[in-house]
Scaffold this motif. Structure first.
Motif, short mmCIF file in Angstrom:
data_model
loop_
_atom_site.label_atom_id
_atom_site.label_comp_id
_atom_site.label_asym_id
_atom_site.label_seq_id
_atom_site.Cartn_x
_atom_site.Cartn_y
_atom_site.Cartn_z
N PHE A 78 35.77 86.14 39.03
CA PHE A 78 34.56 85.74 38.31
C PHE A 78 34.89 85.13 36.95
O PHE A 78 34.42 84.05 36.61
CB PHE A 78 33.64 86.95 38.14
CG PHE A 78 32.55 86.72 37.12
CD1 PHE A 78 31.52 85.82 37.37
CD2 PHE A 78 32.55 87.38 35.91
CE1 PHE A 78 30.53 85.59 36.44
CE2 PHE A 78 31.56 87.16 34.97
CZ PHE A 78 30.55 86.26 35.24
N VAL A 79 35.74 85.84 36.21
CA VAL A 79 36.06 85.36 34.86
C VAL A 79 36.74 83.99 34.93
O VAL A 79 36.39 83.08 34.19
CB VAL A 79 36.96 86.39 34.11
CG1 VAL A 79 37.50 85.78 32.82
CG2 VAL A 79 36.16 87.64 33.81
N ILE A 80 37.69 83.86 35.87
CA ILE A 80 38.40 82.58 35.98
C ILE A 80 37.42 81.44 36.29
O ILE A 80 37.41 80.41 35.61
CB ILE A 80 39.48 82.65 37.08
CG1 ILE A 80 40.59 83.61 36.65
CG2 ILE A 80 40.06 81.27 37.37
CD1 ILE A 80 41.60 83.91 37.74
N LEU A 81 36.57 81.64 37.30
CA LEU A 81 35.64 80.57 37.69
C LEU A 81 34.65 80.26 36.59
O LEU A 81 34.33 79.10 36.31
CB LEU A 81 34.90 80.96 38.97
CG LEU A 81 35.75 81.00 40.24
CD1 LEU A 81 34.92 81.45 41.43
CD2 LEU A 81 36.36 79.64 40.51
N GLU A 82 34.16 81.31 35.94
CA GLU A 82 33.16 81.11 34.89
C GLU A 82 33.78 80.35 33.70
O GLU A 82 33.18 79.43 33.16
CB GLU A 82 32.59 82.47 34.45
CG GLU A 82 31.31 82.39 33.67
CD GLU A 82 30.11 82.01 34.54
OE1 GLU A 82 30.28 81.87 35.75
OE2 GLU A 82 29.01 81.85 33.98
N VAL A 83 34.98 80.75 33.35
CA VAL A 83 35.66 80.07 32.25
C VAL A 83 35.89 78.61 32.61
O VAL A 83 35.68 77.71 31.79
CB VAL A 83 37.00 80.77 31.91
CG1 VAL A 83 37.86 79.87 31.03
CG2 VAL A 83 36.74 82.09 31.22
N PHE A 134 40.44 94.99 40.49
CA PHE A 134 39.46 94.21 39.74
C PHE A 134 39.44 92.74 40.16
O PHE A 134 39.05 91.89 39.38
CB PHE A 134 39.74 94.30 38.24
CG PHE A 134 39.43 95.64 37.68
CD1 PHE A 134 38.11 96.02 37.46
CD2 PHE A 134 40.44 96.55 37.40
CE1 PHE A 134 37.81 97.28 36.95
CE2 PHE A 134 40.14 97.81 36.89
CZ PHE A 134 38.82 98.17 36.67
N SER A 135 39.86 92.47 41.42
CA SER A 135 39.96 91.06 41.83
C SER A 135 38.62 90.34 41.69
O SER A 135 38.56 89.19 41.26
CB SER A 135 40.49 90.95 43.25
OG SER A 135 39.59 91.60 44.11
N PHE A 136 37.53 91.02 42.03
CA PHE A 136 36.21 90.39 41.97
C PHE A 136 35.90 89.95 40.53
O PHE A 136 35.52 88.81 40.28
CB PHE A 136 35.16 91.41 42.45
CG PHE A 136 33.80 90.82 42.63
CD1 PHE A 136 33.59 89.77 43.52
CD2 PHE A 136 32.71 91.34 41.93
CE1 PHE A 136 32.32 89.24 43.69
CE2 PHE A 136 31.44 90.81 42.11
CZ PHE A 136 31.25 89.76 42.99
N GLN A 137 36.14 90.88 39.59
CA GLN A 137 35.89 90.56 38.18
C GLN A 137 36.81 89.44 37.70
O GLN A 137 36.38 88.54 36.97
CB GLN A 137 36.11 91.80 37.31
CG GLN A 137 34.97 92.80 37.32
CD GLN A 137 34.95 93.65 38.58
OE1 GLN A 137 35.82 93.51 39.44
NE2 GLN A 137 33.95 94.51 38.70
N THR A 139 25.50 79.50 38.71
CA THR A 139 25.55 79.99 40.09
C THR A 139 26.65 81.05 40.26
O THR A 139 26.45 82.05 40.96
CB THR A 139 25.78 78.82 41.06
OG1 THR A 139 24.89 77.77 40.71
CG2 THR A 139 25.51 79.24 42.48
N VAL A 140 27.80 80.83 39.63
CA VAL A 140 28.86 81.84 39.70
C VAL A 140 28.37 83.15 39.08
O VAL A 140 28.64 84.24 39.60
CB VAL A 140 30.15 81.35 38.99
CG1 VAL A 140 31.13 82.50 38.83
CG2 VAL A 140 30.79 80.23 39.78
N LEU A 141 27.60 83.03 38.01
CA LEU A 141 27.09 84.25 37.36
C LEU A 141 26.19 85.05 38.30
O LEU A 141 26.35 86.27 38.43
CB LEU A 141 26.34 83.90 36.08
CG LEU A 141 25.80 85.12 35.33
CD1 LEU A 141 26.93 85.91 34.71
CD2 LEU A 141 24.79 84.73 34.27
#
Lengths: 274, 177
Positions: free
Chosen positions: A17-22, A11-14, B85-87
């Protein structure tokens, strides 16, 4: 342990994503302004460089309109000077011109400016070295512009009227009633003035000037003109739609207002409230 | 190597400079703010590793966030571009699966208008721009008070972003042919 590693790889992609989005949302909803300030400092040098270069370039295209605006302003000032001249000898005028209660105007150039965001900001090419401090008022050739928010040695940023956080104290020039100037965010030419008592008679075209109550602006700087009187049925106050006198799209030269009596005034007021 | 540099590095710098120095100074009206820079995310190769896809999207958004108002420390909306953009970078593989033209995307091709046709590309760009602008303008406004006005901004700006991206795709392939 092995399962955990397999999970992370799967699940590295997810997870990324969560880390960057947070992280991105944390920047936006932060409670602590410090990391932002750091980032700001780190990038501000570069930003200022770019904005300076851009504005050096665009300056020339604006020369004609800028000239016209300055000539108009000059004419107005000359007119006022002429009106003052006969007063100068009188004793009462000398009291009025008390240096302890006076304002100084620091000329500045706008090097970055937006009008189409919900929260617009302006960057000026003057800073602490020129005597600019936070919370000073800023006026343009046609009317009030905003107030200084942050200052670095050579630059300062301004919260203009075109920012949802801006609040200014203004009054009706003729009727003399006070209200609060704010920006609803629709158009860069329109603002609203609220808290005008409902018994006041207002006409379209009436002038709004700064009230001089907040020590940010001297009394009598033009803010705008009434375009529509909005009398809500109930309530003891009503709202005015106002056309701002300053065209923020044409803003190139402004003045930062330094109030010499401000510190003394604030100290006295603090004593009183304690 | 040159191609790799071009796709990942030069284009990254190009879209940031174009956005910051040109588009952010173009103010059509209070509603329209085209955001061309997401073109970079749209045309990354199919086999871009996930961490590069997300990481470059984050840096790109942050780059746009830090530059335009130049007021990151000033209570402006730092993080809005990064978040949106990340989304879209995260949703990109999913979107690409939805609008899969045939069974599989061919090896050695890129998700652009030359390889899969203008109609396919418009659909793809429209979905991505739509998601991006929607999230961006809502984060910027941070209230549901003026929802209609925000939607209006999404639609108008989205149309302009799409036009810019299509024009750029046109220029790019006209020149290279």
């Amino acid at each position: 342990m092995q399962n955990l590693i397999r999970f992370i790889i799967r699940f590295s992609f997810q997870i990324i994503f969560v880390i960057l989005e947070v992280f991105a949302l944390a920047l936006l909803f932060r409670n602590n302004p410090l990391p932002n300030a750091r980032l700001y400092q780190a990038t501000q040098g570069m930003n200022s460089f770019f904005y300076n270069q851009t504005s050096q370039l665009t300056k020339f295209f604006n020369l004609t309109t800028e000239n016209a605006a300055l000539v108009t302003e000059n004419a107005r000032l000359r007119h006022e000077l002429a009106r003052m001249a006969p007063l100068e000898d009188r004793e009462s005028f000398k009291t009025l011109a008390n240096p302890a209660y006076s304002y100084d105007f620091i000329p500045a150039r706008v090097i970055n400016n937006t009008v189409n965001k919900q929260n617009n900001y302006i960057t000026l090419d003057v800073g602490t070295l020129q005597g600019v401090r936070p919370d000073m008022g800023v006026v343009g050739p046609q009317g009030i512009v905003g107030m200084v928010r942050s200052v670095s040695p050579n630059f300062s940023t301004v919260i203009p009227v075109l920012n949802s956080k801006f609040r200014g104290s203004v009054k009706l020039a003729v009727q003399g009633y006070f209200g609060t100037l704010s920006w609803p965010g629709h158009s860069y030419r329109e603002a609203i003035v609220s808290e005008i008592p409902s018994h006041v008679i207002v006409y379209e075209g009436d002038t709004l000037i700064t009230s001089g109550l907040t020590s940010i602006f001297p009394e009598g700087e033009i803010a705008g003109f009434v375009t529509k009187v909005d009398r809500t049925p109930a309530g003891s106050f009503f709202e005015l739609k106002v056309r701002l006198s300053q065209d923020f799209k044409k803003l190139t030269r402004v003045y930062v207002i330094r109030n010499f009596s401000k510190t003394e005034m604030l100290r006295l007021e603090e004593q009183t409230y304690d | 190597m040159i191609d790799w540099l071009n796709r990942y590095i030069f284009r990254f710098l190009l879209v940031i400079f174009f956005q910051v120095l040109v588009l952010n100074n173009v103010q059509f009206s209070g509603y329209i703010n085209p955001y061309f820079y997401i073109w970079y995310i749209l045309v990354l190769p199919f086999d871009t590793p996930g961490w590069i896809l997300l990481g470059s999207a984050f840096l790109l958004g942050l780059g746009i966030d830090v530059f335009p108002q130049g007021l990151a420390g000033n209570g402006s909306s730092l993080g809005t571009h990064a978040a949106s953009t990340v989304l879209i970078a995260y949703l990109r593989p999913t979107v690409l699966r939805w609008i899969n033209p045939r069974d599989e995307y061919e090896q050695g091709t890129y998700p652009d208008s030359k390889n899969y046709g203008i109609i396919w590309f418009v659909t793809y760009a429209l979905i991505m721009i739509g998601i991006h602008h929607f999230v961006l303008f809502f984060l910027e406004d941070l209230s549901l008070r003026d929802i209609l006005r925000t939607l209006m901004r999404v639609i108008l700006s989205g149309v302009f972003s799409l036009l810019l991206i299509l024009m750029w795709e046109g220029i790019r392939f006209r020149v290279s042919r």
